[in-house]
Design an enzyme around this catalytic site. Structure first.
Site, PDB file in Angstrom:
ATOM      1  N   CYS A 332       0.857  -1.401  -0.069  1.00 10.98           N
ATOM      2  CA  CYS A 332      -0.134   0.165   0.028  1.00 10.98           C
ATOM      3  C   CYS A 332       0.807   1.365   0.108  1.00 10.98           C
ATOM      4  CB  CYS A 332      -1.089  -0.042   1.116  1.00 10.98           C
ATOM      5  SG  CYS A 332      -0.268  -0.507   2.740  1.00 10.98           S
ATOM      6  N   ARG A 361       6.813 -11.543   5.287  1.00 10.32           N
ATOM      7  CA  ARG A 361       6.247 -11.326   6.726  1.00 10.32           C
ATOM      8  C   ARG A 361       7.046 -12.318   7.679  1.00 10.32           C
ATOM      9  NH1 ARG A 361      -0.329 -10.419   5.419  1.00 10.32           N
ATOM     10  NH2 ARG A 361       0.154  -8.656   3.914  1.00 10.32           N
ATOM     11  N   GLN A 379       1.231 -10.850  -3.434  1.00 12.02           N
ATOM     12  CA  GLN A 379      -0.086 -10.651  -3.632  1.00 12.02           C
ATOM     13  C   GLN A 379      -0.717 -10.162  -4.805  1.00 12.02           C
ATOM     14  OE1 GLN A 379       0.248  -7.965  -0.011  1.00 12.02           O
ATOM     15  NE2 GLN A 379      -1.471  -9.082   0.985  1.00 12.02           N
ATOM     16  N   ASP A 381      -2.303  -7.417  -5.222  1.00 10.14           N
ATOM     17  CA  ASP A 381      -2.587  -6.386  -4.263  1.00 10.14           C
ATOM     18  C   ASP A 381      -3.059  -5.131  -5.351  1.00 10.14           C
ATOM     19  OD1 ASP A 381      -2.872  -5.207  -2.060  1.00 10.14           O
ATOM     20  OD2 ASP A 381      -0.756  -5.245  -1.369  1.00 10.14           O
ATOM     21  N   HIS A 383      -5.023  -1.015  -5.163  1.00 10.73           N
ATOM     22  CA  HIS A 383      -5.516   0.132  -4.156  1.00 10.73           C
ATOM     23  C   HIS A 383      -6.302   1.117  -4.932  1.00 10.73           C
ATOM     24  CE1 HIS A 383      -2.403  -1.530  -1.877  1.00 10.73           C
ATOM     25  NE2 HIS A 383      -2.967  -1.253  -0.758  1.00 10.73           N
ATOM     26  N   LYS A 463     -12.921  -4.524   7.303  1.00 10.96           N
ATOM     27  CA  LYS A 463     -12.769  -5.404   5.859  1.00 10.96           C
ATOM     28  C   LYS A 463     -13.625  -6.217   5.672  1.00 10.96           C
ATOM     29  CE  LYS A 463      -9.354  -8.491   8.298  1.00 10.96           C
ATOM     30  NZ  LYS A 463      -8.020  -9.223   8.002  1.00 10.96           N
ATOM     31  N   HIS A 509      -8.369  -0.829  -0.121  1.00 10.21           N
ATOM     32  CA  HIS A 509      -7.161  -1.946  -0.272  1.00 10.21           C
ATOM     33  C   HIS A 509      -7.921  -3.315  -0.726  1.00 10.21           C
ATOM     34  CE1 HIS A 509      -4.362   0.361   2.819  1.00 10.21           C
ATOM     35  NE2 HIS A 509      -5.526   0.759   3.051  1.00 10.21           N
TER      36      HIS A 509
END
Length: 640
Positions: A332, A361, A379, A381, A383, A463, A509
């Site tokens: 992000c 992570r 990911q 991912d 946004h 979420k 997100h």
């Protein structure tokens, strides 16, 4: 004494009556099925005394909470059996987990499979003794004295950390455990259980602490439920993506390279490449811009975002020229930097940035599990930066996107709304309420069912979690949609509104597959490694019957390659039955078997993975079948 029931009705009871007495008053059949009660919204034991005007509900075997109580009670039953058989063992904690329970033990000698069998038999004996289970509250100081004398140091540590004046103990015969409860009223009600495995686990999940032995088990109210679950576990073993990943030569995780860091082999690399290309195309169709961000970013950005204070323990850090950098656990912040790179008008929004971003992570070693839980992963991912009046449409579009993708793979799924954590969160409660409402409004606008998962939101926003149901009924967390008013505030993001003034955008997100690596693990288990033709890393394998037909097989191989088909050839001097068996072990969807007849007639014969055969096909017609299966992303093996 008046007791109020959930339907508003009332029943009269004698003073000092219990939940069980109330159940008997309602009906004998209810009393037989009763497991626990809910008194004024608190779950309690059946022998809990009632008071005038209490509001009660009887929990029976059909209630989810009842199953959790049964399993927690079975964990105590197991601990009692362990101490009877191995009195030198120290007991620690035994919580309920999904579909079962575990208990951690401190014992120098490792438990064996034979030990589990002995413990199970002892559990059955204790069950047959039908020992009453009773609750008792004592002062913390008294409990500490008691467990200190019994050399139960783990219980003493727990009590001291609780920092409360009183604690509750549960007793069943010669066994006493520290526990909040509630529990089954007697050991005789615990009948259908199975101990499953032993694993290592650090005390309180801290690698600096002593490693304990964790025994996992499951418990059910009926033999049929237990048998069904054990059958599902057997099926799950056959589908285990770690075993199939090795068998199908998809990936490897080597201790020499580091636990939790998967390495994709050529076939697994191809599977992942096909999946990622599919993702890129689907995102571009929906108006997303492809972006890329760096793997590491300055610590100052992670401080500004709140990750440094709220997520630091899950991150890796490094230093360059005396400056601390954080290795990104999510994408992000780079996307925020991309947004800040330009001035934006209200007409520009929404902006949708998509990245197949590699993240890292710090997962504890005890939770690492094949591709499902790793330390390095990618990911899908994205946004979305939008105006508040665009929120409903954007969230709805994401929900539609998820459904389209999951339908392609044949997944059913459920929705859960995860709300504000009690402690670790940024921003005001009012902002969180607005964000949560936006998510719920989108679900309700689509007519979608959902459950609430209190307190499980990210630290920056609530979420929607979307869990997939695989071929054998297991749920997997994949897609997520997070609504965030807080990071735009922290990074001072803005756009110029219709009024010429600065306004704050909202940030969504979202991931569709989630971790690509984890989704691949789920796909392997869902399809048991037998992937649909369109995504299979090897779609066709060509094999010759005779040496004379090898050249024709080679020609077909080149033509399939030119047509964009993922094809392998097996021209070894082996019996055709051996070659076919090997290809079936590799779960290749289509096998082209070439002999003299096919060569002489310029045809192909295709053997499908399920054993069906398609003989004497025109080659161009076969190419059309393959292309149809790929273009439609069909789950079928053949298209007529």
């Amino acid at each position: 004494m008046n007791i109020t029931l959930p339907d508003g009705g009332k029943i009269e009871l004698e003073d000092n009556s219990t939940i069980l007495d109330a159940a008997k008053k309602i009906s004998n059949s209810l009393a037989k099925k009763a497991v626990a009660g809910v008194v004024n919204d608190k779950i309690v034991d059946l022998n809990t005394a009632l008071h005038n005007e209490d509001n009660i509900k009887i929990l029976t075997e059909s209630d989810k909470e009842a199953l959790e109580i049964l399993r927690h009670s079975t964990a105590h039953l197991m601990a009692q059996a362990v101490l009877r058989l191995y009195p030198e063992t120290k007991v620690t904690i035994g919580p309920v987990v999904e579909n079962g329970f575990y208990y951690d033990f401190d014992r120098d000698t490792p438990f064996t499979v034979e030990d589990l069998e002995k413990i199970e038999k002892e559990m059955a004996k204790i069950s047959a003794e039908n020992i009453a289970v009773t609750r008792k509250e004592i002062s913390s100081s008294e409990a500490i004295d008691r467990f200190t004398k019994e050399d139960e140091k783990y219980k003493v540590e727990i009590i001291k950390d609780l920092g409360v004046d009183t604690v509750s103990l549960y007793e069943q015969g010669d066994f006493t455990d520290l526990c909040r409860g509630p529990h089954i009223s007697s050991t005789g009600k615990i009948k259908h259980f199975k101990l499953l495995s032993v694993a290592g686990a650090y005390w309180r999940g801290d690698e600096k602490n002593k490693q304990l032995q964790r025994i996992y088990g499951t418990s059910w109210f009926s033999k049929k439920e237990l048998d069904d679950y054990l059958n599902m576990l057997e099926e799950a073993k056959k589908r285990d993506h770690r075993r199939l990943g090795k068998q199908l030569k998809l990936f490897t995780i080597e201790e020499d390279a580091g636990a939790g860091f998967p390495i994709y082999l050529p076939r697994g690399g191809m599977l992942r490449a096909v999946l990622e290309q599919f993702e890129r195309e689907e995102h571009i169709k929906r108006g997303y811009d492809i972006v890329y961000g760096p793997t590491i970013l300055k610590k100052d950005l992670w401080v500004c975002s709140g990750h440094y204070d709220n997520y630091k323990e899950n991150m890796y850090f490094t230093e360059i020229d005396g400056v601390e950098f954080g290795i990104k656990p999510m994408n992000c912040l780079s996307h925020i930097m991309i947004y800040k790179n330009d001035l934006h008008s209200y007409r520009d929004l929404p902006l949708r940035y998509f990245e197949l971003g590699s993240v890292h992570r710090h997962e504890k070693s005890g939770v690492l599990h094949g591709l499902m839980r790793v330390r390095a992963f990618t990911q899908d991912d994205a946004h979305i930066f939008c105006r508040q009046d665009q929120l409903l449409e954007e969230i709805t579009n994401i929900l539609d996107f998820v459904k389209t993708v999951m339908d392609i793979f044949g997944f059913e799924f459920i929705h859960t709304v995860s709300t504000r954590p009690e402690e670790k969160f940024i921003g005001s409660v009012e902002v969180w309420d607005t964000a949560t409402k936006a998510l719920i409004d989108a679900l309700e606008d689509k007519g979608l069912k959902y459950t609430i998962n209190e307190g499980d939101g990210a630290f920056y926003g609530p979420k929607i979690d979307i869990k997939l149901k695989d071929a054998i009924g297991r749920l997997w967390q994949c897609a997520t949609i997070q609504c965030d008013f807080n990071l735009p505030e922290r990074f001072d993001l803005s756009y110029i509104g219709q009024d010429g003034e600065k306004h704050r955008p909202v940030m969504l997100h979202r991931v569709i597959l989630g971790s690509v690596d984890r989704f691949l693990g789920v796909l392997i288990e869902h399809f048991a490694g037998a992937f649909p033709v369109w995504i299979s890393p090897v779609q066709v394998k060509i094999m010759n019957i005779t040496d004379e037909s090898a050249e024709y097989a080679e020609t077909l191989y080149r033509k399939l390659k030119q047509a964009g088909i993922r094809v392998e050839k097996d021209l070894r001097n082996e019996k055709i039955g051996y070659k076919i068996r090997e290809a079936q072990m590799e779960k290749v969807p289509h096998m082209i078997v070439v002999g003299n007849n096919e060569m002489n007639e310029n045809k192909v014969s295709v053997r499908l993975r399920n054993g069906e055969t398609k003989n004497n096909l025109d080659f161009s017609a076969y190419i059309s079948v393959l292309q149809s299966l790929v273009d439609s992303k069909s789950l079928e093996l053949w298209a007529e």
